[in-house]
Design an enzyme around this catalytic site. Structure first.
Site, short mmCIF file in Angstrom:
data_model
loop_
_atom_site.label_atom_id
_atom_site.label_comp_id
_atom_site.label_asym_id
_atom_site.label_seq_id
_atom_site.Cartn_x
_atom_site.Cartn_y
_atom_site.Cartn_z
N GLY A 89 -83.47 39.94 -36.67
CA GLY A 89 -83.36 41.27 -37.14
C GLY A 89 -82.13 41.55 -38.09
O GLY A 89 -81.50 40.64 -38.40
N GLY A 90 -81.79 42.86 -38.11
CA GLY A 90 -80.71 43.12 -38.83
C GLY A 90 -79.36 42.75 -38.11
O GLY A 90 -78.30 42.52 -38.96
N MET A 91 -79.38 42.65 -37.06
CA MET A 91 -78.18 42.13 -36.44
C MET A 91 -77.81 40.60 -36.16
O MET A 91 -76.86 40.35 -36.16
CB MET A 91 -78.19 42.97 -35.07
CG MET A 91 -78.16 44.63 -35.20
SD MET A 91 -76.59 45.03 -36.23
CE MET A 91 -75.47 44.80 -34.86
N VAL A 94 -82.37 35.87 -32.37
CA VAL A 94 -82.75 35.86 -30.97
C VAL A 94 -83.34 34.50 -30.48
O VAL A 94 -84.15 33.99 -31.20
CB VAL A 94 -83.42 37.03 -30.40
CG1 VAL A 94 -83.46 36.89 -28.89
CG2 VAL A 94 -82.71 38.44 -30.78
N LYS A 100 -78.78 36.35 -28.00
CA LYS A 100 -78.53 36.96 -29.48
C LYS A 100 -77.24 36.85 -30.02
O LYS A 100 -76.17 36.97 -29.36
CB LYS A 100 -78.61 38.61 -29.19
CG LYS A 100 -78.96 39.25 -30.57
CD LYS A 100 -79.43 40.48 -30.48
CE LYS A 100 -79.76 40.94 -31.82
NZ LYS A 100 -80.56 42.38 -31.69
N ASP A 137 -79.27 53.49 -33.32
CA ASP A 137 -80.55 53.15 -34.13
C ASP A 137 -81.71 53.12 -33.17
O ASP A 137 -82.65 52.15 -33.22
CB ASP A 137 -80.24 51.90 -34.70
CG ASP A 137 -81.37 51.30 -35.75
OD1 ASP A 137 -81.93 52.35 -36.12
OD2 ASP A 137 -81.42 50.22 -35.79
#
Length: 256
Positions: A32-34, A37, A52, A148
């Site tokens: 994802g954007g962060m 995983v 993560k 978010d």
């Protein structure tokens, strides 16, 4: 949020068998954007977990920066939250200069996928959202703001238990994040569903962003409450509460 991707789409992903701390990676689950995983194994406690590993651009410019330190502190704050509707963080640390989180492993799907998988009675939808709201409340009481919240950031297991994930990781070095003037957002629903980033931090997802996020202002618990209400409206009525096919028109309607 995590989005399943094919291995070739994640050239930066670590190979199976890599160790992060005491944890052994068993394969990637998504990205994802962060960050990325991974499924992993904890040999000390003999259990499956999720790891993560945050993208290096999220951690500002390295382990000695203020952004890295703040991110680590926020992740540590997440680890102190113990609530049945919050994804449990077991451990926080660094690996090759990047922050990692050892997380509870959940067999299930995101709330977004759960809503699309079958017709849902409004009572069932409200029940899941009430659980997610309790998770948000627990985090707010611990001084952690999500920033978010959206259905993609809620996991629903096979027993119908919701857990909110990715708390507190979308904060810039300051309390306010300036909105860039030129954001490459097209006039599609999917493009309004992606995370917007600025100076290495997630500003939010346009469809769920509160007025203060559109203005680049400071965020607090009310930011999460706004996003929660937008998501619940969308889930119940199958339509967005604010019109807008691009970021500018959506922001105008939200601010009005």
């Amino acid at each position: 949020a995590t989005v399943p991707m094919a291995p070739h789409e994640l050239p930066w992903a670590l190979p199976r068998g890599t160790t992060i701390g005491r944890f052994l990676l068993a394969g990637q689950l998504g990205a994802g954007g962060m960050g990325v995983v991974y499924a992993a194994y904890d040999p000390d406690l003999d259990r499956k977990i999720a790891i993560k590993l945050l993208h290096s651009n999220v951690v500002a410019s390295g382990p000695d920066t203020l952004g890295h330190s703040r991110l680590l502190r926020e992740a540590q704050a997440m680890a102190k939250i113990s609530h049945p509707n919050v994804l449990q963080v077991y451990e926080v640390g660094t690996h090759a200069g990047q922050v990692f989180l050892a997380l509870e492993f959940i067999e299930g799907s995101t709330l977004e996928a759960w809503l699309l998988a079958a017709p849902r009675d409004w009572r069932a939808i409200v029940e899941i959202f009430v659980q997610a709201g309790r998770g948000l409340q627990a985090a707010h009481e611990a001084g952690v703001v999500h920033r978010d919240f959206k259905p993609e950031n809620v996991l629903v297991d096979g027993h119908g238990r919701a857990r909110v994930m990715d708390f507190g990781l979308a904060r810039a070095t300051g309390t306010a994040i300036p909105v860039p003037k030129d954001i490459p957002i097209s006039g599609t629903h999917s493009s309004l569903s992606i995370d917007l980033t600025a100076t290495g931090a997630v500003m939010g997802t346009p469809l769920y962003m509160a007025p203060e996020q559109h203005l680049g202002g400071a965020t607090d618990a009310r930011t999460d409450e706004f996003a929660f209400c937008v998501a619940l409206h969308e889930a119940l009525f199958k339509q967005r509460p604010f019109a807008g096919d691009d970021l500018r028109s959506l922001a105008t309607n939200v601010l009005r």
